[in-house]
Design a protein around this motif. Structure first.
Motif, PDB file in Angstrom:
ATOM      1  N   SER A  25       0.822  -1.208   0.000  1.00 44.40           N
ATOM      2  CA  SER A  25       0.000   0.000   0.000  1.00 44.40           C
ATOM      3  C   SER A  25       0.860   1.264   0.000  1.00 44.40           C
ATOM      4  CB  SER A  25      -0.931  -0.004   1.221  1.00 44.40           C
ATOM      5  OG  SER A  25      -1.742   1.141   1.235  1.00 44.40           O
ATOM      6  N   LEU A  26       1.889   1.287   0.832  1.00 47.34           N
ATOM      7  CA  LEU A  26       2.760   2.463   0.894  1.00 47.34           C
ATOM      8  C   LEU A  26       3.501   2.678  -0.419  1.00 47.34           C
ATOM      9  CD1 LEU A  26       4.283   2.146   4.486  1.00 47.34           C
ATOM     10  CD2 LEU A  26       2.561   3.783   3.716  1.00 47.34           C
ATOM     11  N   MET A  27       3.958   1.596  -1.039  1.00 49.63           N
ATOM     12  CA  MET A  27       4.672   1.739  -2.312  1.00 49.63           C
ATOM     13  C   MET A  27       3.747   2.228  -3.422  1.00 49.63           C
ATOM     14  SD  MET A  27       7.264  -1.533  -2.268  1.00 49.63           S
ATOM     15  CE  MET A  27       8.594  -1.639  -1.070  1.00 49.63           C
ATOM     16  N   ILE A  28       2.524   1.736  -3.430  1.00 53.57           N
ATOM     17  CA  ILE A  28       1.545   2.246  -4.396  1.00 53.57           C
ATOM     18  C   ILE A  28       1.319   3.731  -4.164  1.00 53.57           C
ATOM     19  CG2 ILE A  28      -0.911   2.193  -5.006  1.00 53.57           C
ATOM     20  CD1 ILE A  28      -0.765  -0.864  -4.691  1.00 53.57           C
ATOM     21  N   GLY A  29       1.241   4.131  -2.900  1.00 49.97           N
ATOM     22  CA  GLY A  29       1.080   5.540  -2.574  1.00 49.97           C
ATOM     23  C   GLY A  29       2.229   6.398  -3.062  1.00 49.97           C
ATOM     24  N   GLU A  30       3.408   5.779  -3.213  1.00 49.45           N
ATOM     25  CA  GLU A  30       4.589   6.495  -3.716  1.00 49.45           C
ATOM     26  C   GLU A  30       4.683   6.463  -5.238  1.00 49.45           C
ATOM     27  OE1 GLU A  30       6.897   8.291  -2.095  1.00 49.45           O
ATOM     28  OE2 GLU A  30       5.833   8.022  -0.191  1.00 49.45           O
ATOM     29  N   GLY A  31       3.737   5.764  -5.878  1.00 47.17           N
ATOM     30  CA  GLY A  31       3.708   5.762  -7.337  1.00 47.17           C
ATOM     31  C   GLY A  31       4.157   4.475  -8.000  1.00 47.17           C
ATOM     32  N   ALA A  32       4.422   3.420  -7.229  1.00 46.25           N
ATOM     33  CA  ALA A  32       4.893   2.161  -7.803  1.00 46.25           C
ATOM     34  C   ALA A  32       3.751   1.365  -8.429  1.00 46.25           C
ATOM     35  CB  ALA A  32       5.576   1.319  -6.729  1.00 46.25           C
ATOM     36  N   ASP A  33       4.123   0.495  -9.367  1.00 45.72           N
ATOM     37  CA  ASP A  33       3.210  -0.501  -9.934  1.00 45.72           C
ATOM     38  C   ASP A  33       3.469  -1.791  -9.169  1.00 45.72           C
ATOM     39  OD1 ASP A  33       1.501  -2.001 -11.454  1.00 45.72           O
ATOM     40  OD2 ASP A  33       2.754  -1.998 -13.257  1.00 45.72           O
ATOM     41  N   VAL A  34       2.480  -2.265  -8.418  1.00 43.75           N
ATOM     42  CA  VAL A  34       2.697  -3.344  -7.443  1.00 43.75           C
ATOM     43  C   VAL A  34       1.815  -4.546  -7.745  1.00 43.75           C
ATOM     44  CG1 VAL A  34       2.571  -3.984  -5.007  1.00 43.75           C
ATOM     45  CG2 VAL A  34       3.349  -1.693  -5.647  1.00 43.75           C
ATOM     46  N   VAL A  35       2.416  -5.711  -7.649  1.00 43.97           N
ATOM     47  CA  VAL A  35       1.680  -6.978  -7.650  1.00 43.97           C
ATOM     48  C   VAL A  35       1.864  -7.620  -6.278  1.00 43.97           C
ATOM     49  CG1 VAL A  35       1.570  -9.332  -8.575  1.00 43.97           C
ATOM     50  CG2 VAL A  35       1.892  -7.393 -10.123  1.00 43.97           C
ATOM     51  N   ILE A  36       0.767  -8.057  -5.695  1.00 39.15           N
ATOM     52  CA  ILE A  36       0.830  -8.783  -4.427  1.00 39.15           C
ATOM     53  C   ILE A  36       0.548 -10.258  -4.689  1.00 39.15           C
ATOM     54  CG2 ILE A  36       0.281  -6.826  -2.936  1.00 39.15           C
ATOM     55  CD1 ILE A  36      -2.630  -7.752  -2.861  1.00 39.15           C
ATOM     56  N   ALA A  37       1.307 -11.115  -4.015  1.00 43.45           N
ATOM     57  CA  ALA A  37       1.155 -12.556  -4.191  1.00 43.45           C
ATOM     58  C   ALA A  37       0.834 -13.207  -2.856  1.00 43.45           C
ATOM     59  CB  ALA A  37       2.426 -13.172  -4.770  1.00 43.45           C
ATOM     60  N   SER A  38      -0.023 -14.214  -2.899  1.00 49.28           N
ATOM     61  CA  SER A  38      -0.419 -14.953  -1.706  1.00 49.28           C
ATOM     62  C   SER A  38      -0.980 -16.298  -2.141  1.00 49.28           C
ATOM     63  CB  SER A  38      -1.472 -14.177  -0.907  1.00 49.28           C
ATOM     64  OG  SER A  38      -2.042 -14.966   0.122  1.00 49.28           O
ATOM     65  N   ARG A  39      -0.943 -17.271  -1.242  1.00 49.80           N
ATOM     66  CA  ARG A  39      -1.538 -18.567  -1.586  1.00 49.80           C
ATOM     67  C   ARG A  39      -3.056 -18.545  -1.459  1.00 49.80           C
ATOM     68  NH1 ARG A  39       1.109 -21.951   3.457  1.00 49.80           N
ATOM     69  NH2 ARG A  39       0.417 -20.603   5.147  1.00 49.80           N
ATOM     70  N   SER A  40      -3.614 -17.504  -0.845  1.00 51.77           N
ATOM     71  CA  SER A  40      -5.054 -17.428  -0.621  1.00 51.77           C
ATOM     72  C   SER A  40      -5.703 -16.387  -1.532  1.00 51.77           C
ATOM     73  CB  SER A  40      -5.350 -17.068   0.846  1.00 51.77           C
ATOM     74  OG  SER A  40      -6.709 -16.739   1.024  1.00 51.77           O
ATOM     75  N   GLU A  41      -6.523 -16.845  -2.462  1.00 52.39           N
ATOM     76  CA  GLU A  41      -7.234 -15.913  -3.340  1.00 52.39           C
ATOM     77  C   GLU A  41      -8.170 -15.019  -2.541  1.00 52.39           C
ATOM     78  OE1 GLU A  41      -9.827 -15.951  -7.497  1.00 52.39           O
ATOM     79  OE2 GLU A  41      -9.527 -17.809  -6.368  1.00 52.39           O
ATOM     80  N   LYS A  42      -8.823 -15.585  -1.533  1.00 51.94           N
ATOM     81  CA  LYS A  42      -9.733 -14.808  -0.696  1.00 51.94           C
ATOM     82  C   LYS A  42      -8.993 -13.665  -0.011  1.00 51.94           C
ATOM     83  CE  LYS A  42     -12.756 -15.246   3.354  1.00 51.94           C
ATOM     84  NZ  LYS A  42     -13.303 -16.194   4.379  1.00 51.94           N
ATOM     85  N   ASN A  43      -7.827 -13.964   0.547  1.00 57.16           N
ATOM     86  CA  ASN A  43      -7.047 -12.924   1.222  1.00 57.16           C
ATOM     87  C   ASN A  43      -6.531 -11.883   0.242  1.00 57.16           C
ATOM     88  OD1 ASN A  43      -7.493 -14.265   3.608  1.00 57.16           O
ATOM     89  ND2 ASN A  43      -5.439 -15.132   3.767  1.00 57.16           N
TER      90      ASN A  43
END
Length: 263
Positions: A25-43
């Motif tokens: 969230s903070l990096m997006i706020g700074e202007g980054a293009d971010v992908v988040i990865a997790s084993r849980s689609e719900k999360n």
């Protein structure tokens, strides 16, 4: 202060909760293009909604279980398809096991090793070719205060969190000639779901409340309170920025002073 995140390409493994989600969230706020990865689609979906509410931007999402052997290929394929290069990798994965040494069989050790160390190794190894193409590339691994001041009854995670410090220090030397920096964060007690769930379990056993349990554990912390995830994530964001271009191979404690050692 401009941290230089405009157009920066970021993958946060373990980005659906806690410190990882806060860093994304903070990096997006700074202007980054971010992908988040997790084993849980719900999360992942829940995290994306929270980040959208905070930043008016929806991060990319990748379902990937980094404890699985095929995880490295999945991460690499995603980065290749989206960007073709990578500037920042945050490996915000791992966790602790609370048990006496004699209660831990081989499988418990192997499972925690896979979760804390091998998952991070897989992510870094698979993404090195893309980091080499990146701009001011940086990697963050996630150790813990227990690596510097081992907690009683947490031997398996104490050992593996210390191992991440060794991994980070070693890779800093190996990757320096490729201009890739790597550092590790050693958080203390932080108000993530891991801790709130644990506090709820202990509260049910004791007939007390979550707040009472957390206050008890906060007594060991010189600052007298748990960290908020954003307080840890702020250090991650700075370390991955071009402003930290001369910092590599370091373990940065963000623990409210709980680890008492000099080093």
């Amino acid at each position: 202060m401009d941290l230089g995140y405009g157009k920066r390409r970021v993958l946060v493994v373990g980005g659906s909760d806690g410190i990882g989600r806060a860093a994304a969230s903070l990096m997006i706020g700074e202007g980054a293009d971010v992908v988040i990865a997790s084993r849980s689609e719900k999360n992942l979906l829940a995290a994306a909604e929270m980040i959208h509410a905070e930043r008016a931007t929806v991060p990319g999402q990748l379902v990937c279980d980094v404890t699985r052997p095929e995880a490295g290929a999945v991460l690499a394929e995603t980065v290749d398809a989206r960007w073709g290069a990578l500037d920042v990798l945050v490996a915000a994965v791992g966790g602790s096991v609370r048990a006496d040494f004699s209660a831990l069989d081989d499988q418990a050790w192997l499972d925690n090793y896979t979760f804390n160390i091998l998952s991070t190794v897989r992510a870094i190894r698979s993404l090195l070719p893309y980091l080499e193409k990146g701009s001011n590339p940086a990697i963050i691994t996630m150790s813990g205060a227990g690596a510097k001041m081992p907690y009683q009854h947490q031997v398996v995670s104490n050992v593996h969190k210390a191992g991440l410090i060794g991994l980070t220090k070693t890779l800093a030397l190996e990757l320096a000639d490729r201009n890739i920096r790597i550092n590790t964060i050693a958080p203390g007690r932080t108000l993530t779901s891991l801790w709130t769930n644990r506090a709820d379990m202990l509260a049910a056993e004791r007939g007390s409340t979550r707040e009472e349990v957390l206050q008890e554990f906060a007594k060991d912390i010189p600052l007298g309170r748990f960290a908020q995830p954003d307080e840890i994530a702020t250090m991650i964001v700075w370390l991955c920025s071009p402003l930290a271009s001369y910092v590599t191979g370091q373990t940065i404690s963000v623990d409210g002073g709980i680890a008492r050692g000099l080093l």
